[in-house]
Scaffold this active site. Structure first.
Site, PDB file in Angstrom:
ATOM      1  N   ARG A   1     -52.358 -20.037  43.319  1.00  0.00           N
ATOM      2  CA  ARG A   1     -51.132 -20.443  42.629  1.00  0.00           C
ATOM      3  C   ARG A   1     -50.104 -19.308  42.601  1.00  0.00           C
ATOM      4  O   ARG A   1     -49.401 -19.104  41.627  1.00  0.00           O
ATOM      5  CB  ARG A   1     -51.430 -20.888  41.183  1.00  0.00           C
ATOM      6  CG  ARG A   1     -52.395 -22.017  41.060  1.00  0.00           C
ATOM      7  CD  ARG A   1     -51.843 -23.325  41.598  1.00  0.00           C
ATOM      8  NE  ARG A   1     -52.788 -24.405  41.430  1.00  0.00           N
ATOM      9  CZ  ARG A   1     -53.674 -24.779  42.367  1.00  0.00           C
ATOM     10  NH1 ARG A   1     -53.692 -24.178  43.551  1.00  0.00           N
ATOM     11  NH2 ARG A   1     -54.514 -25.773  42.140  1.00  0.00           N
TER      12      ARG A   1
ATOM     13  N   SER B   1     -52.400 -29.737  35.929  1.00  0.00           N
ATOM     14  CA  SER B   1     -53.185 -28.676  35.284  1.00  0.00           C
ATOM     15  C   SER B   1     -52.222 -27.717  34.607  1.00  0.00           C
ATOM     16  O   SER B   1     -51.321 -27.194  35.263  1.00  0.00           O
ATOM     17  CB  SER B   1     -53.988 -27.923  36.332  1.00  0.00           C
ATOM     18  OG  SER B   1     -54.666 -28.847  37.125  1.00  0.00           O
TER      19      SER B   1
ATOM     20  N   GLU C   1     -50.156 -22.524  34.304  1.00  0.00           N
ATOM     21  CA  GLU C   1     -49.865 -22.696  35.725  1.00  0.00           C
ATOM     22  C   GLU C   1     -48.381 -22.971  35.907  1.00  0.00           C
ATOM     23  O   GLU C   1     -47.780 -22.556  36.865  1.00  0.00           O
ATOM     24  CB  GLU C   1     -50.682 -23.871  36.264  1.00  0.00           C
ATOM     25  CG  GLU C   1     -50.612 -24.001  37.762  1.00  0.00           C
ATOM     26  CD  GLU C   1     -51.515 -25.098  38.252  1.00  0.00           C
ATOM     27  OE1 GLU C   1     -50.984 -26.182  38.537  1.00  0.00           O
ATOM     28  OE2 GLU C   1     -52.735 -24.889  38.341  1.00  0.00           O
TER      29      GLU C   1
END
Ligand SMILES: Cc1cc2nc3c(=O)[nH]c(=O)nc-3n(C[C@H](O)[C@H](O)[C@H](O)COP(=O)(O)OP(=O)(O)OC[C@H]3O[C@@H](n4cnc5c(N)ncnc54)[C@H](O)[C@@H]3O)c2cc1C
Length: 795
Positions: A520, A590, A686
Site C-alpha cells: 500500500r 479495508s 489505509e
C-alpha cells in the site's frame, strides 16, 4: 507510580474533631477497608467532602437556599457577596443537610482571618459533638486553633509520626528529647521536626507511635466533660438517622433545581454588568462560531459534492445556474435561522435593548453567516477530460491561492469538512492495446474505471488482472497505494506511470522500478504527492497465463481446469460475500493496513495467541492480519454514532446510519487504541487522505489569537495576519455594537478590575493592540461578502 502512604494506621472516631497535618501529595490508587476493596458508592453516600474553595451558586441568596432547603431562616445576601467565613459555614451547613456520619474538609481555615477561623472550627467541633466524624486537613494552624482539635494525626513521609490529642504533642516530643520552645506553636514545631528541619527524627517518631498503632496519646488530657458529652450525643442517636438515599423524591429535586436555575438565569445580567465584559466577549465569540456553523449544516447533510458530480457530469445543467440557485435558496434559510438564534440569545444574556445596537449586532451576525457559507462547500468543481483543462484549472486555483485536490472516485478519501478550494475530477479516458510475442501492453487513461478495465481485458482474452477484480476506484489512483488483492498487486503488472508535472506542464514517465511500490505504498504518496497528476498507466500482461490461487476460495480451484474468467468470478463472489457494497452501505474498504512487525514481536504474540495468522515477508519481518487483531478485541459490530466496525469483516468501517466524518474518526481512533492496548501494535489507516477543515477553523483560531496580550503586544506580522480573519471583524464588531456608544445603564462596581472595558476602545486594544473604526470594519465585511459571493461564479 509513587507510594504515598506507607503502612500507616489510625482511627478517626465519631464525636471528635480531627486534624491531619503534614504534606501528602495527591495521587490515585486503591483503598481497602478491613482488607477488602472499598465500596466507593457506599462510601460516597456516607461521607461529604468540603473543598478548600467554596463553590456556591453565585446568584442565589442565603435566604433562598435556606428556604429551598427548608431551614426556615432568612438572609438577604447573595452567596457571591458572603465573607469567607460565612461562605465556609454555608458550605458546611449545606453538606450537613443530609446528615452525613463522616465529613472531610480540605483546609477549612485557609483564607479566613483569626476570628472567622475560630468560629469555623468551633462550628465544626459542634458538628463533631453531634456524633459525626469530622476530619480536616490543615497546613499551619495557629496555636489557639490547634488546641481546639480533639485529635491530631501527623503524616511524615507517608507514615504516621504522631497520633493523639493536641495537648499531647508537647509531652510526646519531650519524651523523645525534642523539647518544644515555650513560646513556639506546637503545631509548627511538630511539623518542622517531622519534616527533618532539626535532623532526622521522623523514624523515631514513627517508631514511638508504632506507625499509628500505639493509642497511648489518644486519651492524653481529654476533657472529661467532652467524654460525657460524646457518649450522651452518641446515645441520642442523631447520626443513626443519616440517610443513604436522597431525602426528597426525584420530582421534588427537579422542581427545586429548576427554580434555582431559572432564578440564576434571570439574575445573571451579564450584558448589563461592566464587570462581566470578559464573559460577554465570550458570548460574542460564541455567536460568531454559531453563525459560522449554522449555514454549513445543510451542506454537511446534503452530500452536495457527490450530487453535483453525477448530475453535472451527466450534463443535466451548467455550474453557473447551479451556484446561482444554491445561493438564492440558502440565503433566506441562513438569515431566518440566524435570527432565531439571536432572538433567543440576545435578550437571554441581557444585552442592551436599543434599536441601533440590536440592528448592528444582527447585521454583523448575518454577514458572518453569509461569508461563512461561501467558505464551506468545495468552491470550484472541475471535471477534467483533457490535460489542457487540468493545467488550466491548476493555474486558476494557484492564482486564487486556493487548495487543489485531484479526485478519482473518492473512495479512498474521508472528508472531515467541506473543501474550500478546487476539486478536480479526473476523466481522462482511453485504453490502447499493443502486443509482442510474450506480452500484451496496455496504455490506460487514468480516468478509466478499474473494474471496467479488468472486464475489458477479459473480454479481449487478456488475463492477469482477474485477482484485482471489484476494487473500487480509477486506474490513475491504483499506483498511488499499489492496489492489491488475493496475492496480486499492481506492481506485478505495472510497466510505468505517466505523470503530468503541473508546474512545467510536461509529462514525465516513471518506470515501475522507480515507483517505490511496497505494501500500500509508492512514491506517489510522498515525493510526487503535490504538483503532479497521474495521467496514464502502462501495464504488461503475460500471454503465458500463470494463475495466482493462494488465497481464500481460489485455493479450492483445480489448477488443470481453471481459467481467468473462473478466477474473476470466484474473486467477485468472495468480495461480495465478505465486503459490504459501498454503493449500498458506505465504506472505504479495508480501513487499516495489515501491520508488518519484527519476527521477535510476532513470536511474543504467537506465544500468547497461538491461532494468530502471520505471514513471513522477504526481509524477515512478519505481516499480521489487522482484521484478526480487531476481531480478537471483540470490536466486530462496535458502533460510534452512525459508524460501525463491520459485523463480518472487522477491517472495514461502515456507515450504517448517516455517519458523520467525526463518527468515523472517533471509531477508527477507538479501534486503534483498543488494538494498541491489547497487542502493543499501532494500526495505520489505509486511507491515505483525510481532508481537514480548510479555512474556517484556522480563521476561527486566528480570530482569537493573542487575546489578552494587550500588555505585551504581538509581533506586527501576527497582528496583520489576525486582522485578515473576517471572524475577527465579526467579534470586534459585536463588541463595538454592545459597548461602542456610552451606556448609562451599564453597572460598574468600583472594586472590579474589568470595568475599564466600559470603554470599548480600551477593551479592543487590550484584545488585539489594533483599533479599527467600526465603519471600516463594516466596509471590509462588505468587500469580503462580495468577493466570496462573486468567486462562486467562475465559469
Ligand atoms: C469497498 C472498498 C474495497 C476496497 N478494496 C481494496 C482492495 O482490495 N485493495 C486495495 O488495494 N484497495 C482497496 N480499496 C481502496 C480503493 O479502492 C483504492 O485505494 C483505489 O485506488 C482508490 O481509487 P479512487 O479513484 O476512489 O481514489 P480517490 O479516493 O479518489 O483518491 C485517492 C488518492 O489519490 C489521489 N489521486 C486520485 N487520482 C489521482 C491522479 N490521477 N493523480 C494524482 N493523485 C490522484 C487523490 O488525491 C487521493 O489522495 C477499497 C475501497 C473500497 C471503498
Amino acid at each position: 507510580s509513587k507510594l504515598i502512604l506507607r503502612g500507616l494506621n489510625g482511627d478517626f472516631r465519631s464525636g471528635q474533631l480531627t486534624a491531619i497535618l503534614g504534606p501528602v501529595t495527591g495521587a490515585t490508587g486503591t483503598i481497602a477497608t478491613n482488607g477488602e476493596p472499598r465500596d466507593l458508592r457506599q462510601f460516597r453516600k456516607l461521607s461529604r467532602y468540603i473543598m478548600q474553595q467554596d463553590l456556591l451558586q453565585p446568584y442565589i441568596t442565603v435566604e433562598e437556599i435556606i428556604q429551598l432547603l427548608r431551614l426556615g431562616k432568612a438572609r438577604n445576601t447573595t452567596a457571591e457577596r458572603l465573607s469567607g467565613g460565612e461562605k465556609k459555614r454555608l458550605s458546611v451547613a449545606l453538606e450537613l443537610l443530609n446528615n452525613p456520619p463522616v465529613v472531610f474538609l480540605d483546609e477549612p481555615t485557609t483564607g479566613l482571618d483569626d476570628v472567622a477561623s475560630s468560629t469555623c472550627v468551633s462550628l465544626l467541633k459542634r458538628v463533631a459533638r453531634g456524633g459525626r466524624t469530622v476530619v480536616c486537613s490543615l497546613h499551619t494552624p495557629s496555636a489557639r486553633l490547634f488546641a481546639e482539635f480533639d485529635h491530631v494525626y501527623v503524616v511524615a513521609d507517608g507514615r504516621c509520626a504522631y497520633q493523639g490529642t493536641s495537648a499531647g504533642v508537647v509531652p510526646f516530643l519531650n519524651e523523645l528529647q525534642l523539647p518544644c520552645p515555650r513560646t513556639y506553636n506546637p503545631a509548627d514545631f511538630i511539623l518542622e521536626v517531622s519534616s527533618g528541619e532539626y535532623g532526622v527524627h521522623a523514624d523515631r517518631m514513627v517508631a514511638a507511635v508504632e506507625n499509628g498503632r500505639n493509642q497511648r496519646w489518644r486519651d492524653f488530657a481529654v476533657e472529661s466533660a467532652f467524654e460525657e458529652m460524646e457518649i450522651e450525643q452518641l446515645n441520642a442517636g442523631g447520626v443513626e438517622k443519616h440517610n443513604y438515599k436522597h431525602g426528597s423524591t426525584a420530582c421534588q429535586q427537579f422542581l427545586v433545581l429548576l427554580k434555582r436555575m431559572l432564578l440564576q438565569t434571570a439574575r445573571n445580567k451579564m450584558g448589563y454588568d461592566a464587570s462581566k465584559t470578559i464573559f460577554n466577549f465570550g458570548f460574542c465569540y460564541a455567536c460568531v462560531i454559531a453563525m459560522l456553523y449554522i449555514p454549513m449544516m445543510p451542506v454537511l447533510l446534503a452530500y452536495e459534492v457527490q450530487l453535483v458530480k453525477r448530475e453535472y457530469f451527466n450534463r443535466w445543467y451548467g455550474l453557473k445556474p447551479y451556484y446561482a440557485a444554491l445561493v438564492v435558496s440558502r440565503t433566506p434559510a441562513t438569515i431566518f435561522f440566524s435570527l432565531i438564534y439571536l432572538v433567543i440569545t440576545y435578550p437571554l444574556t441581557s444585552q442592551p435593548m436599543e434599536g441601533p445596537r440590536i440592528a448592528m449586532f444582527t447585521t454583523i451576525c448575518i454577514m458572518v453567516a453569509l461569508i461563512s457559507e461561501s467558505m464551506g462547500t468545495a468552491e470550484h468543481l472541475v471535471i477534467a477530460e483533457s490535460i489542457e483543462k487540468m493545467i488550466e484549472s491548476w493555474q486558476t486555483s494557484r492564482k486564487r491561492q486556493e487548495p487543489f485536490l485531484v479526485l478519482g472516485e473518492g473512495s479512498n478519501v474521508l472528508f472531515l469538512e467541506d473543501f474550500a478550494g478546487t476539486v478536480m475530477i479526473n476523466q481522462l479516458k482511453g485504453i490502447a492495446i499493443t502486443e509482442d510475442e510474450d506480452y500484451w501492453y496496455l496504455h490506460v487513461g487514468s480516468g478509466e474505471n478499474w473494474q471496467d478495465l479488468v472486464c475489458h481485458t477479459l473480454e479481449h482474452g487478456i488475463a492477469g488482472l482477474e485477482n484485482l477484480a471489484l476494487i473500487p476506484g480509477l486506474v490513475g489512483s491504483a499506483p498511488i497505494q499499489n492496489i492489491g488483492a488475493y496475492g496480486v498487486e499492481l506492481k506485478n503488472v505495472c510497466s510505468y506511470v505517466n505523470m503530468l508535472n503541473l508546474i512545467t506542464g510536461s509529462i514525465e514517465r516513471i518506470p515501475a522500478l522507480q515507483c517505490g511500490f511496497g505494501y500500500r505504498e509508492s512514491i506517489f504518496k510522498h515525493q510526487f504527492r503535490l504538483g503532479y497528476i497521474i495521467v496514464s498507466v502502462g501495464l504488461h500482461l503475460a500471454k503465458q497465463w500463470s494463475p495466482n490461487l493462494v488465497y481464500g476460495d481460489l485455493a479450492k480451484l483445480d489448477m488443470k481446469t481453471v481459467n481467468p474468467r473462473l478466477v474473476f468470478d470466484t474473486v467477485c463472489a468472495m468480495r461480495r460475500s465478505k465486503l459490504p457494497d459501498p454503493h449500498k452501505m458506505g465504506n472505504a474498504g479495508s480501513f487499516f493496513k495489515n501491520p508488518v512487525v519484527e519476527a521477535i514481536k510476532c513470536a511474543e504474540l504467537i506465544a500468547k495467541y497461538s491461532t494468530m495468522p502471520h505471514y513471513p515477508q522477504q526481509n524477515g519481518q512478519m505481516k499480521l492480519a489487522a482484521g484478526w487483531l480487531i476481531d480478537h478485541c471483540g470490536l466486530k459490530g462496535y458502533r460510534i454514532g452512525g459508524a460501525e466496525v463491520h459485523h463480518q469483516q472487522a477491517l472495514v468501517l461502515v456507515n450504517v446510519d448517516k455517519a458523520t466524518s467525526q463518527d468515523i474518526v472517533f471509531l477508527a481512533r477507538h479501534v486503534r487504541n483498543t488494538v494498541a492496548e491489547r497487542f502493543g501494535l499501532w494500526l495505520e489507516p489505509e486511507n491515505s487522505v483525510f481532508l481537514g477543515p480548510a479555512l474556517s477553523v484556522p480563521l476561527m483560531l486566528l480570530a482569537v489569537y493573542g487575546i489578552g496580550s494587550g500588555d505585551d503586544p504581538l509581533p506586527i506580522v501576527w497582528r496583520l495576519a489576525r486582522a485578515c480573519s473576517f471572524l475577527r471583524y465579526g467579534i470586534e464588531g459585536l463588541v463595538a455594537a454592545i459597548y461602542g456608544a456610552p451606556r448609562e445603564d451599564l453597572i460598574c462596581p468600583d472594586d472590579v478590575d474589568y470595568c475599564e472595558y466600559k470603554n470599548v476602545d480600551l477593551f479592543l486594544e487590550f484584545m488585539s493592540g489594533i483599533r479599527f473604526d467600526f465603519d471600516f470594519r463594516i466596509v471590509i465585511i462588505q468587500i469580503l461578502v462580495s468577493k466570496y459571493r462573486l468567486d462562486q461564479f467562475p465559469y
